[in-house]
Design an enzyme around this catalytic site. Structure first.
Site, PDB file in Angstrom:
ATOM      1  N   ASP A   1       0.834  -1.196   0.000  1.00  0.00           N
ATOM      2  CA  ASP A   1       0.000   0.000   0.000  1.00  0.00           C
ATOM      3  C   ASP A   1       0.869   1.245   0.000  1.00  0.00           C
ATOM      4  OD1 ASP A   1      -2.412  -1.262   0.136  1.00  0.00           O
ATOM      5  OD2 ASP A   1      -3.019  -0.412   2.049  1.00  0.00           O
TER       6      ASP A   1
ATOM      7  N   TYR B   1       1.917   4.785   1.725  1.00  0.00           N
ATOM      8  CA  TYR B   1       1.852   5.276   3.094  1.00  0.00           C
ATOM      9  C   TYR B   1       0.542   6.034   3.292  1.00  0.00           C
ATOM     10  CZ  TYR B   1       6.910   4.344   3.271  1.00  0.00           C
ATOM     11  OH  TYR B   1       8.147   3.748   3.235  1.00  0.00           O
TER      12      TYR B   1
ATOM     13  N   PHE C   1       7.748   2.529  -0.961  1.00  0.00           N
ATOM     14  CA  PHE C   1       8.734   2.701   0.104  1.00  0.00           C
ATOM     15  C   PHE C   1       9.307   4.123   0.199  1.00  0.00           C
ATOM     16  CE2 PHE C   1       8.867  -1.903  -0.755  1.00  0.00           C
ATOM     17  CZ  PHE C   1       8.610  -2.382   0.526  1.00  0.00           C
TER      18      PHE C   1
ATOM     19  N   HIS D   1      10.455  -9.084   4.861  1.00  0.00           N
ATOM     20  CA  HIS D   1      10.111  -7.674   4.669  1.00  0.00           C
ATOM     21  C   HIS D   1      10.990  -6.808   5.573  1.00  0.00           C
ATOM     22  CE1 HIS D   1       7.616  -4.027   4.621  1.00  0.00           C
ATOM     23  NE2 HIS D   1       7.107  -4.504   3.505  1.00  0.00           N
TER      24      HIS D   1
END
Length: 220
Positions: free
Chosen positions: A65, A67, A78, A187
């Site tokens: 998704d 932020y 990211f 992750h």
């Protein structure tokens, strides 16, 4: 329908924009922007594609998704823009980058320098309601970004796909590992970074592969 997206991507994806799922998705997104605070800004929904044309893509980093807090999302997975405090996952990405390569050129959190060199920073879902993570999942974006990955997989050669965490790895199951390098690890989230992300050396491994195929390495 007309979608404002970089021309080489428009050529590759033009059939998607007339499909019923995408028309439904576009209607939903339009209403969301009218009635709620949505990130990123409308002009940045397809920023990843605008920064990294299909013709120039060398590396793909798959996120989930955008932020969902103010002043963070700007269309690149990211990455943050004009954000004084780095998100935890991004801090861990920079930590591994420093260990792996030794030089961090993007310490402000804006990864557009990567994108301009051919790193497609692709989120699975391209929009989100403010302070409501996952709010735009299962509305059609995943179908669209699956197609993006499939087109890259089938129409290009010798790409690097960096898949952090189970979600990205599941999304990358269609990738032909005989054609492309797939780098998988845990992750970079604080909940999982010490379970295989640290020490995975994705940045040097990506560059070694690119150089072996005759491409310029990424200046991370």
């Amino acid at each position: 329908m007309q979608v404002k997206i970089e021309s080489s991507w428009l050529e590759v994806l033009k059939n998607e924009f007339t499909k019923p799922y995408f028309i439904q998705l576009a209607d939903f997104i339009r209403e969301e922007y009218k009635n709620h605070i949505i990130y990123p800004k409308g002009k940045d929904i397809f920023a990843a594609f605008d920064y990294t044309p299909f013709t120039k893509t060398k590396v793909v980093i798959v996120g989930q998704d955008p932020y969902h807090n103010e002043g963070q999302a700007h269309g690149l997975s990211f990455s943050v823009k004009d954000c004084p405090k780095l998100p935890p996952s991004l801090k861990n990405i920079f930590k591994e980058l420093t260990t792996d390569i030794g030089n961090v050129t993007t310490a402000d959190g804006n990864l557009d320098k990567w994108a301009q060199q051919g790193v497609l920073l692709l989120n699975a879902t391209l929009t989100v309601r403010a302070h409501n993570p996952g709010s735009h999942q299962n509305k059609g974006w995943e179908t669209f970004t699956d197609t993006v990955i499939e087109k890259l997989n089938s129409e290009k050669e010798s790409l690097v796909f960096i898949l952090w965490g189970a979600y990205a790895q599941k999304k990358g199951q269609i990738i032909d590992k005989n054609k492309h390098l797939v780098i998988e690890s845990a992750h970079p989230s604080p909940f999982s970074a010490d379970k295989g992300f640290y020490g995975s050396r994705p940045f040097s491994r990506a560059n070694d592969f690119l150089v072996s195929k005759g491409f310029d390495k990424i200046v991370w």
